[in-house]
Design a protein around this motif. Structure first.
Motif, PDB file in Angstrom:
ATOM      1  N   SER A 118       0.827  -1.205   0.000  1.00 25.57           N
ATOM      2  CA  SER A 118       0.000   0.000   0.000  1.00 25.57           C
ATOM      3  C   SER A 118       0.864   1.258   0.000  1.00 25.57           C
ATOM      4  O   SER A 118       1.713   1.460   0.886  1.00 25.57           O
ATOM      5  CB  SER A 118      -0.917  -0.006   1.222  1.00 25.57           C
ATOM      6  OG  SER A 118      -1.575   1.235   1.362  1.00 25.57           O
ATOM      7  N   ILE A 120      -0.180   4.364   0.490  1.00 25.24           N
ATOM      8  CA  ILE A 120      -0.555   5.278   1.564  1.00 25.24           C
ATOM      9  C   ILE A 120       0.020   4.804   2.890  1.00 25.24           C
ATOM     10  O   ILE A 120       0.426   5.616   3.741  1.00 25.24           O
ATOM     11  CB  ILE A 120      -2.101   5.407   1.648  1.00 25.24           C
ATOM     12  CG1 ILE A 120      -2.495   6.512   2.621  1.00 25.24           C
ATOM     13  CG2 ILE A 120      -2.741   4.101   2.041  1.00 25.24           C
ATOM     14  CD1 ILE A 120      -2.057   7.891   2.213  1.00 25.24           C
ATOM     15  N   THR A 121       0.128   3.492   3.100  1.00 23.25           N
ATOM     16  CA  THR A 121       0.725   2.972   4.330  1.00 23.25           C
ATOM     17  C   THR A 121       2.196   3.352   4.409  1.00 23.25           C
ATOM     18  O   THR A 121       2.679   3.829   5.447  1.00 23.25           O
ATOM     19  CB  THR A 121       0.566   1.449   4.381  1.00 23.25           C
ATOM     20  OG1 THR A 121      -0.824   1.113   4.363  1.00 23.25           O
ATOM     21  CG2 THR A 121       1.216   0.880   5.627  1.00 23.25           C
ATOM     22  N   TYR A 176      -4.759   7.167   6.076  1.00 27.20           N
ATOM     23  CA  TYR A 176      -4.268   5.849   6.454  1.00 27.20           C
ATOM     24  C   TYR A 176      -5.333   5.044   7.196  1.00 27.20           C
ATOM     25  O   TYR A 176      -5.516   3.846   6.946  1.00 27.20           O
ATOM     26  CB  TYR A 176      -3.019   6.000   7.308  1.00 27.20           C
ATOM     27  CG  TYR A 176      -2.537   4.705   7.902  1.00 27.20           C
ATOM     28  CD1 TYR A 176      -1.887   3.759   7.122  1.00 27.20           C
ATOM     29  CD2 TYR A 176      -2.742   4.416   9.242  1.00 27.20           C
ATOM     30  CE1 TYR A 176      -1.451   2.567   7.661  1.00 27.20           C
ATOM     31  CE2 TYR A 176      -2.302   3.229   9.793  1.00 27.20           C
ATOM     32  CZ  TYR A 176      -1.663   2.313   8.997  1.00 27.20           C
ATOM     33  OH  TYR A 176      -1.241   1.127   9.521  1.00 27.20           O
ATOM     34  N   ASN A 178      -8.544   5.379   6.926  1.00 23.98           N
ATOM     35  CA  ASN A 178      -9.539   4.990   5.926  1.00 23.98           C
ATOM     36  C   ASN A 178      -9.059   3.799   5.110  1.00 23.98           C
ATOM     37  O   ASN A 178      -9.817   2.859   4.839  1.00 23.98           O
ATOM     38  CB  ASN A 178      -9.833   6.177   5.007  1.00 23.98           C
ATOM     39  CG  ASN A 178     -10.840   5.839   3.935  1.00 23.98           C
ATOM     40  OD1 ASN A 178     -11.998   5.555   4.224  1.00 23.98           O
ATOM     41  ND2 ASN A 178     -10.405   5.868   2.680  1.00 23.98           N
ATOM     42  N   SER A 179      -7.784   3.807   4.726  1.00 21.88           N
ATOM     43  CA  SER A 179      -7.232   2.704   3.942  1.00 21.88           C
ATOM     44  C   SER A 179      -7.200   1.407   4.740  1.00 21.88           C
ATOM     45  O   SER A 179      -7.508   0.331   4.210  1.00 21.88           O
ATOM     46  CB  SER A 179      -5.819   3.067   3.470  1.00 21.88           C
ATOM     47  OG  SER A 179      -5.215   1.991   2.797  1.00 21.88           O
ATOM     48  N   THR A 180      -6.854   1.476   6.018  1.00 24.50           N
ATOM     49  CA  THR A 180      -6.797   0.283   6.852  1.00 24.50           C
ATOM     50  C   THR A 180      -8.185  -0.290   7.093  1.00 24.50           C
ATOM     51  O   THR A 180      -8.384  -1.514   7.091  1.00 24.50           O
ATOM     52  CB  THR A 180      -6.122   0.605   8.196  1.00 24.50           C
ATOM     53  OG1 THR A 180      -4.824   1.157   7.954  1.00 24.50           O
ATOM     54  CG2 THR A 180      -5.986  -0.639   9.041  1.00 24.50           C
ATOM     55  N   ARG A 182     -10.657  -0.090   5.028  1.00 23.86           N
ATOM     56  CA  ARG A 182     -11.058  -0.743   3.785  1.00 23.86           C
ATOM     57  C   ARG A 182     -10.455  -2.134   3.670  1.00 23.86           C
ATOM     58  O   ARG A 182     -11.057  -3.036   3.077  1.00 23.86           O
ATOM     59  CB  ARG A 182     -10.645   0.104   2.581  1.00 23.86           C
ATOM     60  CG  ARG A 182     -11.501   1.325   2.362  1.00 23.86           C
ATOM     61  CD  ARG A 182     -11.265   1.930   1.001  1.00 23.86           C
ATOM     62  NE  ARG A 182      -9.873   2.301   0.810  1.00 23.86           N
ATOM     63  CZ  ARG A 182      -9.387   2.772  -0.333  1.00 23.86           C
ATOM     64  NH1 ARG A 182     -10.178   2.916  -1.376  1.00 23.86           N
ATOM     65  NH2 ARG A 182      -8.114   3.102  -0.427  1.00 23.86           N
ATOM     66  N   TYR A 188     -13.672  -4.743  -0.791  1.00 24.77           N
ATOM     67  CA  TYR A 188     -12.499  -3.989  -1.233  1.00 24.77           C
ATOM     68  C   TYR A 188     -11.334  -4.914  -1.512  1.00 24.77           C
ATOM     69  O   TYR A 188     -10.621  -4.754  -2.507  1.00 24.77           O
ATOM     70  CB  TYR A 188     -12.112  -2.962  -0.169  1.00 24.77           C
ATOM     71  CG  TYR A 188     -10.772  -2.320  -0.423  1.00 24.77           C
ATOM     72  CD1 TYR A 188     -10.626  -1.326  -1.389  1.00 24.77           C
ATOM     73  CD2 TYR A 188      -9.643  -2.724   0.286  1.00 24.77           C
ATOM     74  CE1 TYR A 188      -9.400  -0.741  -1.628  1.00 24.77           C
ATOM     75  CE2 TYR A 188      -8.415  -2.145   0.046  1.00 24.77           C
ATOM     76  CZ  TYR A 188      -8.294  -1.153  -0.915  1.00 24.77           C
ATOM     77  OH  TYR A 188      -7.070  -0.601  -1.160  1.00 24.77           O
ATOM     78  N   ARG A 192      -9.574  -5.362  -5.112  1.00 24.84           N
ATOM     79  CA  ARG A 192      -8.149  -5.031  -5.267  1.00 24.84           C
ATOM     80  C   ARG A 192      -7.402  -6.196  -5.915  1.00 24.84           C
ATOM     81  O   ARG A 192      -6.595  -5.999  -6.838  1.00 24.84           O
ATOM     82  CB  ARG A 192      -7.564  -4.705  -3.895  1.00 24.84           C
ATOM     83  CG  ARG A 192      -6.068  -4.441  -3.878  1.00 24.84           C
ATOM     84  CD  ARG A 192      -5.722  -3.101  -4.508  1.00 24.84           C
ATOM     85  NE  ARG A 192      -4.310  -2.863  -4.386  1.00 24.84           N
ATOM     86  CZ  ARG A 192      -3.743  -2.228  -3.342  1.00 24.84           C
ATOM     87  NH1 ARG A 192      -4.503  -1.794  -2.344  1.00 24.84           N
ATOM     88  NH2 ARG A 192      -2.439  -2.025  -3.300  1.00 24.84           N
TER      89      ARG A 192
END
Length: 449
Positions: A118, A120-121, A176, A178-180, A182, A188, A192
């Motif tokens: 990721s 963003i991570t 971050y 929000n991404s985690t 998901r 999701y 992906r």
């Protein structure tokens, strides 16, 4: 020995595996971020020193005193940031790792790679660490001398840069989280995986060609190194070596195969084998598969998610149906491709590397064999499988009709019809009631509505 080919081929990128290998690591982005931080701090410190020198030369001690006051006020905030940031990093990422562990247990352990890859991570972690290091550097840059006429540097630009990095850290923290979150949603994760799997198909779409002659096999090159999964090969390097030697190289194992030292990994066609030193680092072996050149890895993950969802411990047929949706999507793209082997060109348009990939039958078996066998007692899954197989049979018929007479497109419907017949046999054997059997075999793209 080799056949010039048309514009359907694309030349390999010189550093094709490097970017993917770096994306599969978690150390590179933070290390790069720290290096950039030291450079930025050095530039900001030089600017601060230059500003102080200019003010001292012009004897603007009042303005210099004001800068010292502003910097002292910022020092309090930076001290707080320095003491809190590292603790904040530890707490946030500890919670995130627990969430990733829960997702891997619910779906498949291979979803951890989504977290590792990721952007963003990695960006968030890098900026957090960079902010912590920058605050320490700025704290060390404060001059204990309060007299404007004696002070050598005022870290005003450094303090402003640290404040900006704190603001960026807060914004990235929101993204971050929000991404985690998901990552814990099955829809999701499946989407992906399917997008990456289809991207591999699209990337290799122009590499198939039918009728290329390899010539007589003259030698084989054994693998030397640690045992593991064949992750990818350095295509550009192999093409370059083959062109210099005037031969064609053929990759014997498929990407994703487990290889052990001493087994043949490359076959040489049309001449003497290149020197082993020229082929060094051209084959990458690791502990797990990657998406980079692995055509079947996406289907493997989708199948794993469906199998985990249908296990007695989980018993979640709706998740299995979502995985089947994406399996059908992937096969609908692959049905129009010849598959079989990839051919890579040199600068003159001559085949220099042949790479074996799964055939259409291999992909269909990977997609449906295991899921079909555990669909017993799940009419939602059997109905979705029937609908997906029927849709793919129609697409396969169109592909066969559009490419009639061309090698690589024969019997696209045969594997699908075989799995459909086996599914019908499974339901008839395990469901005693005729009405229940009819219901379980009724095609439905939503499983059960």
């Amino acid at each position: 020995m080799s056949t010039p080919l048309g514009s359907r081929y694309r030349r390999p990128r010189a550093l094709s595996p490097l970017r993917e290998h770096l994306r599969d690591t978690f150390w590179f982005a933070p290390a790069l971020g720290l290096a950039v931080t030291f450079v930025a701090w050095g530039v900001a410190a030089a600017v601060d020193t230059e500003v102080v020198e200019l003010l001292r030369e012009s004897q603007s001690y009042d303005e210099l005193g004001q800068l010292i006051g502003i910097a002292e006020d910022a020092k309090t905030i930076i001290t707080t940031v320095s003491s809190a940031m590292l603790t904040f990093i530890g707490v946030v990422f500890s919670i995130s790792l627990v969430a990733v562990q829960m997702a891997s247990g619910q779906f498949t352990p291979r979803v951890v790679r989504i977290f590792v890859r990721s952007r963003i991570t990695k960006l968030t972690f890098s900026v957090f660490l960079a902010t912590f290091v920058m605050s320490l550097l700025v704290m060390a840059a404060y001059d204990g001398e309060g007299d404007p006429r004696l002070v050598s540097s005022v870290p005003l630009v450094q303090s402003a840069l640290t404040m900006a990095m704190v603001a960026l850290s807060l914004a990235l923290f929101i993204a971050y989280v929000n991404s985690t979150l998901r990552l814990m949603r099955v829809g999701y994760v499946i989407d992906r995986i399917s997008r990456e799997a289809v991207a591999v198909l699209r990337k290799q779409e122009r590499g198939w060609e039918r009728g290329a002659e390899l010539g007589e096999e003259t030698a084989r090159i054994a693998y030397e190194g640690r045992a593991g999964v064949l992750r990818d090969v350095h295509i550009a390097r192999l093409v370059r070596v083959a062109a210099r030697s005037g031969v064609v190289l053929r990759l014997i194992p498929r990407i994703g195969d487990f290889v052990v030292p001493g087994t043949p990994v490359l076959a040489v066609h049309g001449g003497r084998a290149p020197k082993r030193g020229a082929l060094r680092r051209s084959v990458s072996v690791g502990v797990e598969r990657t998406f980079h050149q692995d055509l079947g890895f996406g289907l493997r993950q989708l199948s794993d998610i469906a199998l985990r969802a249908l296990s007695p411990a989980v018993n979640d047929p709706t998740t299995a149906v979502q995985a089947i949706d994406r399996i059908v999507q992937f096969l609908s793209v692959a049905v129009g491709l010849p598959l079989g082997a990839l051919h890579h060109l040199d600068k003159g348009g001559t085949v220099r590397l042949v790479q074996s990939v799964p055939t259409w039958g291999d992909l269909v078996d990977l997609a449906f064999s295991e899921v079909r066998m555990v669909a017993e007692g799940n009419p939602q899954v059997s109905r979705r499988l029937m609908a997906g197989l029927d849709d793919l049979v129609l697409l396969a018929a169109e592909a066969e009709k559009g490419q009639e007479g061309e090698e690589g497109y024969e019997d696209r419907r045969a594997p699908l019809l075989r799995h459909r017949a086996l599914l019908v046999e499974l339901v008839e054997r395990t469901v005693p009631e005729p009405a229940e059997r009819e219901f379980a075999l009724l095609p439905d793209r939503q499983g059960i509505g």
